[in-house]
Scaffold this motif. Structure first.
Motif, PDB file in Angstrom:
ATOM      1  N   LEU A  49      27.704  -7.713 -21.910  1.00 53.71           N
ATOM      2  CA  LEU A  49      28.053  -7.733 -20.672  1.00 53.71           C
ATOM      3  C   LEU A  49      29.064  -7.079 -21.387  1.00 53.71           C
ATOM      4  CD1 LEU A  49      28.952 -11.594 -18.233  1.00 53.71           C
ATOM      5  CD2 LEU A  49      30.629 -10.020 -19.884  1.00 53.71           C
ATOM      6  N   GLN A  50      29.892  -6.745 -19.424  1.00 49.77           N
ATOM      7  CA  GLN A  50      31.228  -6.281 -19.620  1.00 49.77           C
ATOM      8  C   GLN A  50      31.876  -6.126 -18.477  1.00 49.77           C
ATOM      9  OE1 GLN A  50      30.642  -2.047 -20.199  1.00 49.77           O
ATOM     10  NE2 GLN A  50      29.651  -1.073 -18.800  1.00 49.77           N
ATOM     11  N   ASN A  51      33.203  -6.306 -18.277  1.00 47.77           N
ATOM     12  CA  ASN A  51      33.555  -6.356 -16.752  1.00 47.77           C
ATOM     13  C   ASN A  51      35.310  -5.690 -17.339  1.00 47.77           C
ATOM     14  OD1 ASN A  51      36.284  -7.204 -18.530  1.00 47.77           O
ATOM     15  ND2 ASN A  51      35.474  -9.124 -19.057  1.00 47.77           N
ATOM     16  N   PRO A  52      35.395  -4.995 -15.782  1.00 39.49           N
ATOM     17  CA  PRO A  52      37.140  -4.156 -15.341  1.00 39.49           C
ATOM     18  C   PRO A  52      37.496  -4.715 -16.363  1.00 39.49           C
ATOM     19  CG  PRO A  52      35.287  -5.737 -13.340  1.00 39.49           C
ATOM     20  CD  PRO A  52      35.364  -5.800 -14.578  1.00 39.49           C
ATOM     21  N   GLU A  53      37.939  -5.234 -16.482  1.00 33.71           N
ATOM     22  CA  GLU A  53      39.533  -5.301 -17.958  1.00 33.71           C
ATOM     23  C   GLU A  53      38.936  -4.868 -18.637  1.00 33.71           C
ATOM     24  OE1 GLU A  53      39.238  -8.493 -14.496  1.00 33.71           O
ATOM     25  OE2 GLU A  53      37.721  -8.420 -15.952  1.00 33.71           O
ATOM     26  N   GLY A  54      37.611  -4.600 -19.121  1.00 29.42           N
ATOM     27  CA  GLY A  54      37.276  -3.869 -20.420  1.00 29.42           C
ATOM     28  C   GLY A  54      37.221  -4.506 -21.925  1.00 29.42           C
ATOM     29  N   LEU A  55      36.376  -6.084 -21.749  1.00 26.91           N
ATOM     30  CA  LEU A  55      35.882  -6.572 -22.428  1.00 26.91           C
ATOM     31  C   LEU A  55      34.771  -7.169 -22.753  1.00 26.91           C
ATOM     32  CD1 LEU A  55      38.471  -9.488 -21.549  1.00 26.91           C
ATOM     33  CD2 LEU A  55      38.335  -8.601 -23.081  1.00 26.91           C
ATOM     34  N   LEU A  56      33.926  -6.993 -23.714  1.00 29.03           N
ATOM     35  CA  LEU A  56      33.079  -6.599 -23.587  1.00 29.03           C
ATOM     36  C   LEU A  56      31.923  -7.625 -24.322  1.00 29.03           C
ATOM     37  CD1 LEU A  56      30.294  -4.634 -23.972  1.00 29.03           C
ATOM     38  CD2 LEU A  56      31.263  -3.362 -26.119  1.00 29.03           C
TER      39      LEU A  56
END
Length: 391
Positions: A49-56
């Motif tokens: 999973l990844q998100n726009p905040e750059g967390l993976l």
């Protein structure tokens, strides 16, 4: 009566599937692992999973445990090419990123506690280790991915009990009772400094109350019980206090090694708690006496001086103790050690694709359930890999 199990650190064997990555000629593995090319491969082959905040969120290909093992990384590999310039601790995160980071941590920990409710059967832990730019990338023990990331790990207690005792002299088993400079020479001033922090949810543990009975770890470190248990992790106040502990540790570390480096040094810049540093450290004879002892040795012992991490190096951990209480502790980081070793668990990784393959389906099923909960909470979107679909 069953035979009494000896107390002591354990060394377990964890199988993994060899990673089909070719390190370019002339590069050391940890140099390549910090490259943008390798991090791109991590996303494509192990990303969940990844998100726009750059967390993976990703599956640990070289894991600590095949029971449950995952990480969340602040993936700045494409935006910050210099590995030494990347954020490496939670206090360096932008506030919007930290908010999402904390929520992701809470959901993953909540899942582990729900899935593994019995402390007698499973050891549950989550935490981060310092990846500060304290050595050249080619030095032994430099972390393989130089970006902020959390570890989420579950160990089977039966496997730990059956595992052989680890070598207690293993330098990676860094803890306050054996190797920590702070604990060995400044036990009282270290604890008094932490007592000056404003903590309401985190309550100091009595000496030894935080230890895991099987391993006897952690040893001698300041520890705090989380009042309210898992429910407290849903409160912003808890995560602010978790940050406060780290900020206090960094202040202590920087203040001490500034005195080691320079006799009667001024207070370091950008200290978080200047009044606490001035009143409880800079005027404390035990603190300054220990700094002199280390400084004098550095002058005559080049190997000793070269091994010092002059900038803050830490491990911060949330784990469940034998009574089912959630505990927070923080420690200095040593050369090459893993976060598990703070609790007396040494992981010996062995390439064994067949053994890993037997554990993989159950492991992946859990990771995909964690992903589903994170997506449901609007904390990211699923990633498709050769092993699983995007959702």
């Amino acid at each position: 009566m069953p035979a009494r199990v000896a107390t002591g650190p354990r060394e377990i064997v964890t199988a993994f599937r060899p990673i089909p990555l070719d390190v370019p000629e002339g590069m050391k593995p940890n140099e390549f692992f910090n490259s943008a090319e390798n991090l791109k491969d991590l996303v494509h082959n192990n990303g969940l999973l990844q998100n726009p905040e750059g967390l993976l969120l990703y599956r640990k290909a070289l894991g600590h445990s095949n029971e449950f093992d995952a990480s969340i990384i602040y993936n700045t590999s494409q935006s910050i090419l210099d590995p030494l310039g990347r954020p490496v601790r939670r206090t360096q995160l932008p506030e919007p990123v930290k908010n999402v980071w904390n929520r992701m941590n809470q959901i993953v920990i909540d899942y582990m506690l729900e899935r593994y409710p019995d402390p007698a059967r499973h050891l549950v832990l989550a935490g981060e280790a310092s990846l500060d730019a304290t050595w050249p990338l080619t030095s032994p023990g430099v972390p393989s991915i130089r970006m902020l990331h959390n570890h989420f790990i579950v160990f089977d207690q039966a496997e730990l009990r059956a595992a052989p005792l680890a070598d207690a002299a293993n330098p990676n088993l860094t803890d306050g009772g054996q190797h920590s400079l702070f604990q060995a020479y400044m036990h009282e001033v270290y604890r008094a400094f932490f007592e000056g922090l404003d903590l309401q949810i985190l309550r100091p543990c009595a000496e030894g109350a935080s230890r895991i009975a099987l391993t006897g770890y952690p040893q001698g470190l300041p520890s705090w019980e989380i009042r309210g248990g898992a429910a407290a992790l849903k409160e912003v106040r808890f995560w602010k206090e978790y940050d406060t502990l780290l900020k206090g540790f960094i202040d202590f570390y920087r203040s001490f090694f500034s005195q080691v480096s320079t006799r009667n040094a001024s207070m370091p810049r950008d200290i978080n708690f200047p009044d606490l540093v001035e009143n409880r450290l800079q005027f404390n004879n035990d603190f300054l006496k220990t700094a002199k002892m280390v400084r004098d040795r550095c002058i005559v012992d080049a190997k000793y001086a070269n091994a010092i991490r002059w900038q803050p190096a830490f491990k911060q951990l949330i784990y469940r103790n034998d009574e089912g209480r959630l505990i927070v502790t923080i420690s200095q980081n040593s050369i090459g050690n893993a976060i598990t070793e703070l609790l007396g668990v040494v992981v010996n990784r062995k390439p064994d694709a067949e053994a890993y393959g037997r554990a993989e389906p159950a492991l992946i099923a859990q990771l995909l359930e964690v992903r589903r909960r994170l997506v449901e909470a609007d904390l990211g979107e699923g990633i498709a890999t050769p092993c699983w679909a995007a959702g």
